[in-house]
Structure formats: structure tokens, C-alpha cells
Scaffold this motif. Sequence first.
Motif, mmCIF file in Angstrom:
data_model
loop_
_atom_site.group_PDB
_atom_site.id
_atom_site.type_symbol
_atom_site.label_atom_id
_atom_site.label_comp_id
_atom_site.label_asym_id
_atom_site.label_seq_id
_atom_site.Cartn_x
_atom_site.Cartn_y
_atom_site.Cartn_z
ATOM 1 N N LYS A 128 10.451 1.222 -0.930
ATOM 2 C CA LYS A 128 9.942 -0.148 -0.767
ATOM 3 C C LYS A 128 8.704 -0.373 -1.636
ATOM 4 N N VAL A 129 7.838 0.656 -1.681
ATOM 5 C CA VAL A 129 6.620 0.540 -2.491
ATOM 6 C C VAL A 129 7.014 0.425 -3.967
ATOM 7 N N ASP B 47 0.855 -1.192 0.000
ATOM 8 C CA ASP B 47 0.000 0.000 0.000
ATOM 9 C C ASP B 47 0.881 1.228 0.000
ATOM 10 N N ARG B 48 0.423 2.251 -0.735
ATOM 11 C CA ARG B 48 1.235 3.461 -0.866
ATOM 12 C C ARG B 48 1.291 4.244 0.430
ATOM 13 N N LEU B 49 0.174 4.240 1.135
ATOM 14 C CA LEU B 49 0.122 5.015 2.368
ATOM 15 C C LEU B 49 0.694 4.164 3.499
ATOM 16 N N GLY C 201 0.673 2.710 -8.087
ATOM 17 C CA GLY C 201 1.928 2.978 -7.393
ATOM 18 C C GLY C 201 2.616 4.265 -7.794
ATOM 19 N N PRO C 202 3.836 4.480 -7.230
ATOM 20 C CA PRO C 202 4.574 5.720 -7.475
ATOM 21 C C PRO C 202 5.024 5.837 -8.926
#
Length: 492
Positions: free
Chosen positions: A138-139, A130-132, A183-184
Amino acid sequence: MPRRFYLQTVGCQMNVLDSELVASELLGAGYEQVAGPSRADVVLLNTCSVRQHAEDKIYSALGRLKELKDQRPAMIIGVLGCMAQKDRHEILRRAPHVDIVLGPGWLDRLPSLIEDAAAGGGPKVEVSLDRLGNPRAKVERSFVTFSPHRPPTTRPIPHQAMVRIMFGCDNFCTYCIVPLVRGPEQSRPAAEIVEEVRRLADDGCVEATLLGQTVNSYRDTSGSRTVELADLLAMLHEIKGIRRLKFVTSHPRYMTDRLLTAVRDLPKVSPYFHVPAQSGSNAVLQRMKRGYTVEEYRAMLARIRDFVPGAAVTSDFIVGFCGETEEDFRQTSELVGEARFKNSFIFKYSGRPGTKAAELFEDDISEAVKRRRNNELLAIQDAICLEDNQPFLGRTVEILVEGPSKVTKKRAKQGEAAESPHPSPLPRGEGTLIENPLPRSEGTVQLIGRTTCDRIVFIEGRPEMAGQILPVTIERADAFTLFGKIATEDNK
Ligand code: SAM
Ligand code: SF4
């Protein structure tokens, strides 16, 4: 072991590309692709979370699949993509007959997950972090690059390919779920992209469409010098065999003069920009957190037209966003009326749990008002499409022939006799069956192609013309389609 798979795709071009990649992995592993779920050992749904409607479609499909699974318990059902990332627990709660839940960041694991699922032991779930609440690095690592080489036969049109150049998004527009499920933002190394396009070209691909959520913010900093989209286009331009390059979706904030210069100066790059405005009201744009004003959007449009005269621009709009007044909507209508987009994709706002808009604002515009605004905006855009296609009459344009049109494919399925010409009044592009009103000659079929600025053109020609770039003289212009004749010395 399961050997036949059926794959259904909902959503945007990213999903279409993901499905192509997944299918080619499975075909490479010896699976056979079938056209419906009834003969399949593995049924895969590649899902979308951008609007509620897309999710509802998947739950309905899962409901229908339950009956099939009751008859054939060994059948494996997999939910892939954005919904899998967003709603893994909810999917297994509402559809406990699902065997695989696989987020868009781990699609490379599908073949091994199918094997695990066939071995039993309950549902297999593989999603990214999870992004948050997790560190960015790591994300990022939990969204894995998946761009295996795929043979041209896995593409609906072998001469065209989509190539992902970026993953994810960092913009966090308040209405949008994409940054949470994809994701990012990460740009792929330019060298890797060049290699992928070179291999595609070696296989006969002539047109590559570069994909990214904000494709014009592409920035590869992994080498000794930073590579931006303008540089990447110049590198891809050198590849022998590639004749057309496109890129979608652009964000208004990153439309630099450097990029516009590259589009102007590189002949293989299509003068076509998909650059969504979303709204014509500053109050709404601010609540959407789009990062520009409508004045800045207008100035960007003027720059596009200044640098690249004749460029085609398309846009997306959301109607009925939280708190959108009649005056806000009037300003959006005004923008659509004056911007003369080649087309606009108009969506009714759909609240997405987990987004800032769902948290901060009330979804206070009724469905009826959203529908009315949607129809009004479509009517303005449709009239512009019809008007702006008229100057093509009599002109000769170059089209890339994609292959037989839907009408041709339908004819081939049903046999000529069963076909009756029912021209539709205002077709919205290639999704509509439309008869070519121009006469056909012996041995030809209706073919579909596109101009360099992405206009759809129907011609009569031979199926072997697929993949060729041909001059075509336009003889009829509807709102979303042009009809033409291959130009010869006689009729040019
Ligand atoms: N990255 C692209 C951009 O910023 O323009 C768009 C990606 S999104 C998958 C495609 C379109 O869906 C958006 O441009 C927007 O118009 C629409 N969209 C996104 N979230 C939405 C929502 N919650 N309700 C309605 N439409 C939405
Ligand atoms: Fe969604 Fe905005 Fe990112 Fe586009 S730029 S994917 S609309 S958050």
C-alpha cells in the motif's frame, strides 16, 4: 488563474530532477517560470530533510514569503518534497500562510492542487502513506512514478539529463531520513527507462546520469528475466545519440564484479563511481548500520581499481556521528588519506527525529568538534585533489562541453568592463567563480566541460560547442579544476 511560478530547490540530485519534472509539467500547462518570488503567482519550495540546516533554510524562506503574501494574498505558496512528507503538520503550524504541502510521491498532482488552492478552502495537503504501520504494498502504491517527458529547454544543460531508475530506499542507515520520506525501494521497469532515454537522445541529449539512492542495487523483476544495473547499462549503451552514461549513488554492498565488468567493457559508461564510505571506523559503521566493515570497503575499492584502472571514485563521510571518538576519526582520516578519492563530500552529523540513531544514541559530539573534524578531513582530501590532478598536465583528455561557465554568464550579465579577474585560491569545483588564467582569443568565451571521470575542465571556445565531445590538452591543474586548450593537430 495563477500563471507565473517561481521554483526554488534545496537538496540532492533527486530534488533537482523532481524540480525539472515539476517545472516542465507547469510549463506544459501554460505557466511561465520567473526568476524570483516577487513577480510570481505561485511560489514553490522543493525541500530537503537530510540535515537540519536544509530545513532551517526553508523556514527562513517561508518567513520572508509571509511579508510578500501579506501584500499579495492571492499568491499561492507550496512546500514540496521531503520536508512536506516528513513535517506536514509542523509546516502548517509554523507557516499557516502555506497553501500546498505536497510530498515527493505525488508531484504529478501539483497542477490540480494549484487550481484547488486558487479556488480557496484552506491548505491542500497531499502526502504518501507513512512507512511505519502500513502494509508495504500500500505504501509503495502511494509513491507514484513521475517521469513525464520534458523538453530539453527545461534542463539547465540541454545535452545532459538525469533519469531516475529507482525510488526510495530500504537500507535504513540509522542516521538517515531518506527511507521514511522517499518510501520503499522500487526499481522502474527497464523498458520504461530505455524508452525515456531514447526520447531524450532524440531531443539531442548526449549524456544520461541514472539516479537511485543505492543505484547499483537496481533490479527489475517485472519481465521474463531479471534486469540488473549491468544489463540496463548494456541496453542504454545501444541507444543512438547517447555518448555517455553515468550512475549515482552506489552502495559498497552491491558493487558486483558483473557491474564492474560492464563499466570496463562498455565504452560509453564513465569510469566513475560515487560510493560513500561514511566512516573509516568499524564501530561507527556498525552503529550507522551500513552493512560493511572498513576492510570490506577497502577490498571493494581494490576491486574497482583492478577491474577499471584509472577509475575515479568519490565518497561521502559523516563526521561527529554519535559516540565518534578521536580514534574513530583518526581511522576515517587514514581511509581518506590512503583511498585517494577524486573528491569527498563531508557532512557534520545532524540528528534527524524519526531515525534509529535519534532514538538509540545521544548526539554527543559538540558542534566545535564536528567542525574541526570536518575541516581536518577536508584539508586531507583537498591536498589529495591537488596532487592527483597534476598528472593531467600536458595530457589530452576528452571533455563533454556543458556550455558557458559561471564566469561567462556573469560577464554577460555585467558587461565585460565591470569584470575583474580574481582567481580564487582553492576553488571547490564548478560552484566557484574562477577566471581562466590562459589567454582568450577573439569570439571565444570560457566554457565548462567534464572529463568522462567527472573532472571539471575550463576551456576557451565558442558557445556553439556546447554538447560536443572535444579533445582538450590540459595546461593548468588546480585541486578541483583543470584548465585546457582544445587540441588541434598542431598542439596535440
Ligand atoms: N543513498 C546515498 C548513500 O547511501 O550513500 C546517500 C543519500 S544522502 C541524501 C547523501 C549523504 O548525506 C549521505 O551519503 C550522508 O553522507 C549524508 N547524510 C545523510 N543523513 C545525514 C545526517 N543525518 N547527517 C549528516 N549527513 C547525512
Ligand atoms: Fe540513506 Fe543509507 Fe538509504 Fe543512502 S542507503 S539513502 S544513506 S538509508
